[in-house]
Design a protein around this motif. Structure first.
Motif, mmCIF file in Angstrom:
data_model
loop_
_atom_site.group_PDB
_atom_site.id
_atom_site.type_symbol
_atom_site.label_atom_id
_atom_site.label_comp_id
_atom_site.label_asym_id
_atom_site.label_seq_id
_atom_site.Cartn_x
_atom_site.Cartn_y
_atom_site.Cartn_z
ATOM 1 N N LYS A 263 1.133 1.551 1.854
ATOM 2 C CA LYS A 263 2.398 2.278 1.337
ATOM 3 C C LYS A 263 3.271 2.678 3.128
ATOM 4 O O LYS A 263 4.651 2.201 2.972
ATOM 5 C CB LYS A 263 2.766 2.797 0.289
ATOM 6 C CG LYS A 263 2.299 1.621 -1.030
ATOM 7 C CD LYS A 263 2.938 2.502 -1.954
ATOM 8 C CE LYS A 263 2.059 1.836 -3.479
ATOM 9 N NZ LYS A 263 1.068 3.033 -3.849
ATOM 10 N N SER A 264 2.501 2.838 3.267
ATOM 11 C CA SER A 264 2.864 3.859 4.883
ATOM 12 C C SER A 264 3.143 2.983 6.362
ATOM 13 O O SER A 264 4.423 3.793 6.606
ATOM 14 C CB SER A 264 2.270 5.014 5.030
ATOM 15 O OG SER A 264 0.683 4.961 5.962
ATOM 16 N N ASP A 265 2.319 2.573 5.811
ATOM 17 C CA ASP A 265 2.916 0.979 6.885
ATOM 18 C C ASP A 265 1.836 -0.067 6.575
ATOM 19 O O ASP A 265 0.836 -0.450 6.340
ATOM 20 C CB ASP A 265 2.130 2.353 8.353
ATOM 21 C CG ASP A 265 2.493 1.688 9.539
ATOM 22 O OD1 ASP A 265 2.616 2.202 10.019
ATOM 23 O OD2 ASP A 265 2.314 0.290 10.733
ATOM 24 N N PRO A 266 3.013 -0.935 6.973
ATOM 25 C CA PRO A 266 2.802 -2.639 6.621
ATOM 26 C C PRO A 266 1.074 -2.551 7.469
ATOM 27 O O PRO A 266 0.128 -4.050 7.204
ATOM 28 C CB PRO A 266 3.925 -3.326 6.826
ATOM 29 C CG PRO A 266 4.269 -2.355 8.015
ATOM 30 C CD PRO A 266 4.621 -1.295 7.722
ATOM 31 N N HIS A 267 0.305 -2.041 8.692
ATOM 32 C CA HIS A 267 -0.061 -2.384 9.338
ATOM 33 C C HIS A 267 -1.506 -2.268 9.237
ATOM 34 O O HIS A 267 -2.640 -2.647 9.330
ATOM 35 C CB HIS A 267 -0.520 -1.955 11.186
ATOM 36 C CG HIS A 267 0.667 -2.403 12.143
ATOM 37 N ND1 HIS A 267 1.664 -2.131 11.838
ATOM 38 C CD2 HIS A 267 0.592 -3.700 12.262
ATOM 39 C CE1 HIS A 267 3.370 -2.891 12.657
ATOM 40 N NE2 HIS A 267 1.545 -3.823 13.467
ATOM 41 N N TYR A 268 -1.572 -1.320 8.424
ATOM 42 C CA TYR A 268 -2.487 -0.841 7.062
ATOM 43 C C TYR A 268 -2.578 -2.028 5.895
ATOM 44 O O TYR A 268 -1.983 -1.668 5.501
ATOM 45 C CB TYR A 268 -2.312 0.589 5.995
ATOM 46 C CG TYR A 268 -2.848 1.517 7.058
ATOM 47 C CD1 TYR A 268 -3.974 1.644 8.043
ATOM 48 C CD2 TYR A 268 -1.749 2.883 7.551
ATOM 49 C CE1 TYR A 268 -4.138 2.612 8.909
ATOM 50 C CE2 TYR A 268 -2.295 3.506 8.255
ATOM 51 C CZ TYR A 268 -3.200 3.059 9.447
ATOM 52 O OH TYR A 268 -3.397 4.799 9.447
ATOM 53 N N ILE A 269 -3.610 -2.749 5.823
ATOM 54 C CA ILE A 269 -3.688 -3.253 4.101
ATOM 55 C C ILE A 269 -5.803 -3.020 3.701
ATOM 56 O O ILE A 269 -5.791 -2.662 4.657
ATOM 57 C CB ILE A 269 -3.747 -5.132 4.443
ATOM 58 C CG1 ILE A 269 -4.412 -5.392 5.811
ATOM 59 C CG2 ILE A 269 -2.693 -5.360 4.751
ATOM 60 C CD1 ILE A 269 -4.762 -7.009 5.641
ATOM 61 N N GLY A 270 -5.635 -3.201 2.557
ATOM 62 C CA GLY A 270 -7.025 -3.087 2.036
ATOM 63 C C GLY A 270 -7.184 -3.788 0.722
ATOM 64 O O GLY A 270 -6.300 -4.629 0.202
ATOM 65 N N ILE A 271 -8.910 -4.030 0.215
ATOM 66 C CA ILE A 271 -9.250 -5.116 -0.544
ATOM 67 C C ILE A 271 -10.734 -3.770 -1.316
ATOM 68 O O ILE A 271 -10.608 -3.175 -0.384
ATOM 69 C CB ILE A 271 -9.946 -5.711 -0.163
ATOM 70 C CG1 ILE A 271 -11.072 -5.505 1.466
ATOM 71 C CG2 ILE A 271 -8.980 -6.922 0.026
ATOM 72 C CD1 ILE A 271 -10.966 -7.084 1.304
#
Ligand code: UDP
Ligand code: MG
Length: 316
Positions: free
Chosen positions: A64-72
């Motif tokens: 949520k804080s930065d669009p460069h972080y994603i997770g599965i």
């Protein structure tokens, strides 16, 4: 055009270390983007391996804080190798290159520059290789060295002192996706895919926080798994050993016959017991090795999925 990079990071119960290392990965992504080496839509992809602590919440907050972080998130804990595979397979259709790295900061993040450079000059696979093991404990160092030696003696080809820190291009991953084995040992499988490869050397540091999930028991398990899923050399060895023992037995039989005929038979309790103990021990070990392979076949024929993704930080 600059390639899109996905940094794939398996995380299992890493609530202590994740808040420390996540910004480091993002910072590296920024630096590489600023240097024009990778594209702006590159990502840091966390794979939560069924953690029991707050790891997934932390990943969701980061996303949520930065669009460069994603997770599965995996539906349950499936182990490091499966977590890395899940991340790589998820990434392969969205990017040009992936770099897999542990989330504990032990592997030098700055080696990524050299890895990307190697890719840009033509390598499809770049192995991160540890220069030395000064920071490891004496015990970890000796067991890990024994691990690599034993693997290669048993016919499992692996890059010496290379763990799971490596760059793989999406092109190689698409070929790798056809390797459908359930018994995963990535560092042995990746070299089998082929393509041009090179190595980048780095110093391995200590964990920034939290504890290792690889005690000796798991290391031995990984070695046995690695060997039995890459090579059938142990089977050849036990056949050879069987022949050797059979020849010895034959000589023993001759000796016993001659001794009996000469009438010099003695009450040979000790020698009989020793032989029986030795041969039955050897037989049990051989049966165990056979069993390992049968177990592998059993798991392979079931064709169960290697990972199940239960959640993503983005909408599909
Ligand atoms: N890991 C995982 N699933 C597991 C065990 C570990 O995804 O079941 C991850 C862990 O979060 C870390 C990496 O695999 O990012 C390596 O684990 P660890 O640092 O504990 O191993 P070591 O570096 O001591 O060999
Ligand atoms: Mg570690």
């Amino acid at each position: 055009m600059a390639p899109v990079l996905y940094i794939v990071i398996p995380c299992y119960n890493e609530q202590e270390v994740l808040p420390i290392t996540a910004p480091l990965f993002l910072e590296k992504l920024r630096q590489l983007t600023a240097a024009g080496k990778i594209a702006e839509d590159s990502r840091v992809l966390f794979v939560n391996d069924g953690s029991k602590d707050r790891t997934w919440e932390i990943i969701s907050e980061l996303a949520k804080s930065d669009p460069h972080y994603i997770g599965i998130s995996q539906s349950r804990n499936r182990g490091h190798q499966n977590a890395v595979l899940a991340g790589l397979m998820e990434a392969k259709d969205r990017c040009d290159i992936t770099i897999s790295i542990d989330c504990d900061g032990q592997d030098d993040i700055n080696a990524m520059d050299a890895m990307v450079d190697e890719y840009l000059s033509g390598s499809e696979v770049v192995y991160g290789v540890r220069e030395s093991r000064e920071t490891d404990t004496f015990f970890k160092r000796t067991t890990a060295q024994g691990f690599y030696r034993f693997l290669s003696a048993m016919g499992a080809e692996v890059v010496y002192n290379h763990a799971d820190y490596r760059l793989i291009s999406a092109r190689v991953l698409k070929e790798f996706a056809h390797f459908e084995e359930v018994n995963l040992f990535l560092r042995g499988l990746v070299p089998l895919v082929g393509f041009k490869s090179s190595s980048v050397y780095y110093k391995r540091a200590e964990r920034l926080a939290g504890e290792s999930h690889y005690p000796l028991r798991k290391m031995i398990g990984l070695a046995v798994d690695g060997i039995t899923s890459l090579s059938v050399k142990p089977l050849h060895l036990i056949t050879g050993f069987g022949v050797f023992v059979a020849i010895l037995s034959f000589i023993g039989v001759l000796w016993a016959l001659i001794a009996a005929l000469c009438g010099s038979t003695v009450a040979g309790w000790a020698s009989t017991t020793c032989i029986v103990c030795f041969v039955s021990g050897v037989q049990l070990i051989c049966l165990g090795i056979l069993g390992e392979y049968i177990g592998k076949i059993y798991m392979e024929v079931k064709r169960r999925p290697r990972y199940i993704i239960s959640e993503r930080t983005w909408e599909e």
